[in-house]
Design a protein around this motif. Structure first.
Motif, PDB file in Angstrom:
ATOM      1  N   ASP A  80       0.832  -1.201   0.000  1.00  0.00           N
ATOM      2  CA  ASP A  80       0.000   0.000   0.000  1.00  0.00           C
ATOM      3  C   ASP A  80       0.869   1.254   0.000  1.00  0.00           C
ATOM      4  N   GLU A  81       0.282   2.341  -0.434  1.00  0.00           N
ATOM      5  CA  GLU A  81       0.947   3.626  -0.294  1.00  0.00           C
ATOM      6  C   GLU A  81       1.025   3.976   1.192  1.00  0.00           C
ATOM      7  N   PRO A  82       2.019   4.777   1.582  1.00  0.00           N
ATOM      8  CA  PRO A  82       2.112   5.182   2.987  1.00  0.00           C
ATOM      9  C   PRO A  82       0.810   5.834   3.473  1.00  0.00           C
ATOM     10  N   ASP A  83       0.379   5.450   4.647  1.00  0.00           N
ATOM     11  CA  ASP A  83      -0.810   6.021   5.299  1.00  0.00           C
ATOM     12  C   ASP A  83      -2.112   5.657   4.585  1.00  0.00           C
ATOM     13  N   HIS A  84      -2.065   4.676   3.680  1.00  0.00           N
ATOM     14  CA  HIS A  84      -3.277   4.321   2.936  1.00  0.00           C
ATOM     15  C   HIS A  84      -4.410   3.921   3.867  1.00  0.00           C
ATOM     16  N   GLU A  85      -4.139   3.049   4.827  1.00  0.00           N
ATOM     17  CA  GLU A  85      -5.214   2.536   5.688  1.00  0.00           C
ATOM     18  C   GLU A  85      -5.842   3.657   6.513  1.00  0.00           C
ATOM     19  N   PHE A  86      -5.011   4.561   7.003  1.00  0.00           N
ATOM     20  CA  PHE A  86      -5.562   5.662   7.790  1.00  0.00           C
ATOM     21  C   PHE A  86      -6.410   6.568   6.909  1.00  0.00           C
ATOM     22  N   ARG A  87      -5.886   6.909   5.750  1.00  0.00           N
ATOM     23  CA  ARG A  87      -6.630   7.791   4.840  1.00  0.00           C
ATOM     24  C   ARG A  87      -7.964   7.156   4.431  1.00  0.00           C
TER      25      ARG A  87
ATOM     26  N   GLU B 180     -11.668   8.623   5.736  1.00  0.00           N
ATOM     27  CA  GLU B 180     -12.642   9.081   4.751  1.00  0.00           C
ATOM     28  C   GLU B 180     -13.986   8.372   4.940  1.00  0.00           C
ATOM     29  N   ARG B 181     -13.956   7.087   5.266  1.00  0.00           N
ATOM     30  CA  ARG B 181     -15.213   6.364   5.460  1.00  0.00           C
ATOM     31  C   ARG B 181     -15.919   6.833   6.735  1.00  0.00           C
ATOM     32  N   VAL B 182     -15.143   7.110   7.777  1.00  0.00           N
ATOM     33  CA  VAL B 182     -15.749   7.650   9.002  1.00  0.00           C
ATOM     34  C   VAL B 182     -16.405   8.999   8.714  1.00  0.00           C
ATOM     35  N   LEU B 183     -15.701   9.854   7.989  1.00  0.00           N
ATOM     36  CA  LEU B 183     -16.244  11.169   7.659  1.00  0.00           C
ATOM     37  C   LEU B 183     -17.462  11.047   6.740  1.00  0.00           C
TER      38      LEU B 183
END
Length: 264
Positions: free
Chosen positions: A234-241, A245-248
């Motif tokens: 994955d790209e760095p920070d993919h899981e957090f991003r 976004e889904r939470v928002l």
């Protein structure tokens, strides 16, 4: 806990805050220690030493005895400033949290403001992963942590959400930040112990699943493995991003619902 309880500091019948003495000191409500000879150490030095130990060796290494040793004083002398290790943990967290970043520019939408708040909070946690090992014992009670809550609530000012919904949203987002950081920290530690790269560890895990997981019994997992996504970094920070976004997205549904119900 949501912080909706007895109304905050200083509102009780006696005017007291009900907070530990060191927390009152963090708010500037008292000096520590109140009695005794002229102190040779202070809360700041104790906290700095404790943070240094936690940063180097993890929270489990922090004890009153260890901090006293780092400062070259007796363990009992620390108790004139900090009543217990749990109190020390709170002050350590306050010290490294610092104040939140400056407010967003006027006109910034709630989603952009809350997203920036979450990323900034994540940065603080990732700089101080030992914070994740501090048990949550209550809502924010120190100046910097309260300032973060206030900044998050301010991002929701024009959403039409009521105050209870706002604090629930803040708890949801902060909980996501904490959970993602804890999971990634644990995975990172496990990978570091393996001595291999994250890509190699993930590929070996996928190969193991392919050998052991019967596709008839685990058809969804088989489809995942067939996609080869497990072999693609994955790209760095993919899981957090992605997760943020889904939470928002979910919060946005609530905000729109409130807009419709208010007729705006």
């Amino acid at each position: 806990m949501t912080g909706r309880g007895d109304g905050g500091a200083g509102r009780g019948k006696g005017g007291g805050t009900g907070l530990p003495a060191a927390i009152e000191a963090a708010w500037g409500l008292r000096d520590r220690p109140a009695k005794g000879p002229k102190p040779g150490i202070g809360v700041d030095r104790i906290v700095d030493a404790a943070v240094a130990v936690a940063s180097a060796e993890g929270l489990a290494a922090v004890s009153m005895g260890r901090v006293a040793k780092e400062l070259g004083v007796s363990t009992m002398s620390l108790y004139r400033y900090v009543a217990a290790k749990d109190e020390l943990y709170i002050l350590m967290q306050e010290a490294v949290t610092s104040l939140p970043p400056a407010p967003p520019a006027p006109g910034t939408g709630w989603r952009e403001a809350l997203e920036a708040w979450a990323w900034a909070q994540r940065e603080v946690v990732h700089r101080n992963l030992w914070m994740l090992r501090i048990p949550i014992s209550g809502p924010p009670a120190t100046p910097n942590t309260v300032a973060w809550w206030d900044r998050g609530l301010a991002a929701l000012a024009d959403t039409g959400l009521d105050e209870g919904e706002k604090i629930s949203v803040i708890m949801l987002v902060a909980g996501f930040v904490r959970n993602e950081a804890a999971m990634m920290a644990d995975l990172g530690a496990a990978i570091a112990r393996s001595g291999e790269s994250a890509e190699k560890v993930l590929a070996r895990y996928a190969n193991t699943l392919e050998r052991l997981a019967d596709p008839d019994r685990y058809p969804a997992l088989a489809r995942l493995l067939e996609s080869n996504v497990m072999y693609e970094p994955d790209e760095p920070d993919h899981e957090f991003r992605f997760g943020l976004e889904r939470v928002l997205d979910g919060i946005e549904v609530l905000v729109r619902r409130r807009d419709r119900s208010s007729g705006s």
